[in-house]
Scaffold this motif. Structure first.
Motif, PDB file in Angstrom:
ATOM      1  N   LEU A  36     -27.765  49.914  -9.554  1.00  0.00           N
ATOM      2  CA  LEU A  36     -28.856  49.931  -8.622  1.00  0.00           C
ATOM      3  C   LEU A  36     -29.223  51.127  -7.735  1.00  0.00           C
ATOM      4  O   LEU A  36     -30.194  51.490  -7.514  1.00  0.00           O
ATOM      5  N   LEU A  62     -27.385  38.657  -9.609  1.00  0.00           N
ATOM      6  CA  LEU A  62     -28.579  39.100  -9.130  1.00  0.00           C
ATOM      7  C   LEU A  62     -29.321  38.023  -8.204  1.00  0.00           C
ATOM      8  O   LEU A  62     -29.955  38.443  -7.420  1.00  0.00           O
ATOM      9  N   GLU A  66     -30.158  38.778  -4.498  1.00  0.00           N
ATOM     10  CA  GLU A  66     -31.616  38.816  -3.992  1.00  0.00           C
ATOM     11  C   GLU A  66     -31.972  37.805  -2.851  1.00  0.00           C
ATOM     12  O   GLU A  66     -32.559  38.147  -1.960  1.00  0.00           O
ATOM     13  N   VAL A  71     -31.152  42.778  -3.072  1.00  0.00           N
ATOM     14  CA  VAL A  71     -31.918  43.401  -4.444  1.00  0.00           C
ATOM     15  C   VAL A  71     -33.318  42.743  -4.253  1.00  0.00           C
ATOM     16  O   VAL A  71     -33.380  41.564  -3.842  1.00  0.00           O
ATOM     17  N   HIS A  72     -34.246  43.545  -4.831  1.00  0.00           N
ATOM     18  CA  HIS A  72     -35.643  43.108  -4.837  1.00  0.00           C
ATOM     19  C   HIS A  72     -35.895  42.967  -6.299  1.00  0.00           C
ATOM     20  O   HIS A  72     -35.402  43.777  -7.310  1.00  0.00           O
ATOM     21  N   ARG A  73     -36.658  41.672  -6.558  1.00  0.00           N
ATOM     22  CA  ARG A  73     -36.957  41.323  -8.079  1.00  0.00           C
ATOM     23  C   ARG A  73     -38.458  41.424  -8.301  1.00  0.00           C
ATOM     24  O   ARG A  73     -39.112  40.717  -7.551  1.00  0.00           O
ATOM     25  N   GLU A  84     -38.036  44.113 -13.128  1.00  0.00           N
ATOM     26  CA  GLU A  84     -37.316  45.275 -12.731  1.00  0.00           C
ATOM     27  C   GLU A  84     -36.516  44.801 -11.340  1.00  0.00           C
ATOM     28  O   GLU A  84     -37.178  44.130 -10.520  1.00  0.00           O
ATOM     29  N   TYR A  85     -35.443  45.187 -11.278  1.00  0.00           N
ATOM     30  CA  TYR A  85     -34.618  44.964 -10.099  1.00  0.00           C
ATOM     31  C   TYR A  85     -34.301  46.423  -9.303  1.00  0.00           C
ATOM     32  O   TYR A  85     -34.095  47.357 -10.209  1.00  0.00           O
ATOM     33  N   SER A  86     -34.360  46.385  -8.037  1.00  0.00           N
ATOM     34  CA  SER A  86     -34.039  47.645  -7.198  1.00  0.00           C
ATOM     35  C   SER A  86     -33.496  46.887  -6.004  1.00  0.00           C
ATOM     36  O   SER A  86     -33.402  45.808  -5.559  1.00  0.00           O
TER      37      SER A  86
END
Length: 134
Positions: A36, A62, A66, A71-73, A84-86
């Protein structure tokens, strides 16, 4: 007394920093955070990038990352909907440190491979009752 009243100390078993450390240093978490760090990705792209991870393990990791804020979902609602994951800012900062460690290890793998061979040779000789080769 609550955790807010205490200084964080990963060496103390009840410290919440210990579970966060466990979460970000697990094999799959390091690889997912590293993937990521290259940019946002959908689930399938992450699964292809992190070779060997199962769908279940990717999903669980994930979710954990999160929950911890790394992690942002984001759910996109166009047809068909997709997720989308970032990395969050915390996740980006963490990934920088983890990727530095990964780079360090990759640069030193010749030493690791040699140490393993030396160890296995010594262990093999000891197990067979043979003297160590000099």
């Amino acid at each position: 007394m609550s955790f807010e009243d205490l200084a964080y100390d990963v060496f103390q078993k009840r410290c919440p920093s210990r579970s966060a450390l466990e979460h970000v240093t697990g094999k799959w978490a390091v690889l997912i955070l590293g993937a990521l760090a290259q940019g946002p990705a959908r689930f399938g792209a992450l699964r292809r990038r992190v070779d060997g991870v199962s769908e279940k393990m990717l999903s669980q990791t994930l979710q954990t990352l999160e929950r911890d804020g790394f992690v942002h979902r984001e759910v996109h609602r166009p047809i068909p909907p997709h997720v989308e994951y970032s990395l969050t800012p915390l996740g980006r900062d963490t990934a920088v440190h983890l990727m530095a460690l990964v780079g360090f290890l990759e640069e030193r793998m010749d030493e690791v491979v040699q140490a393993r061979a030396d160890h296995d040779r010594r262990d093999g000789n000891a197990a067979a009752g043979m003297p160590e080769a000099q």
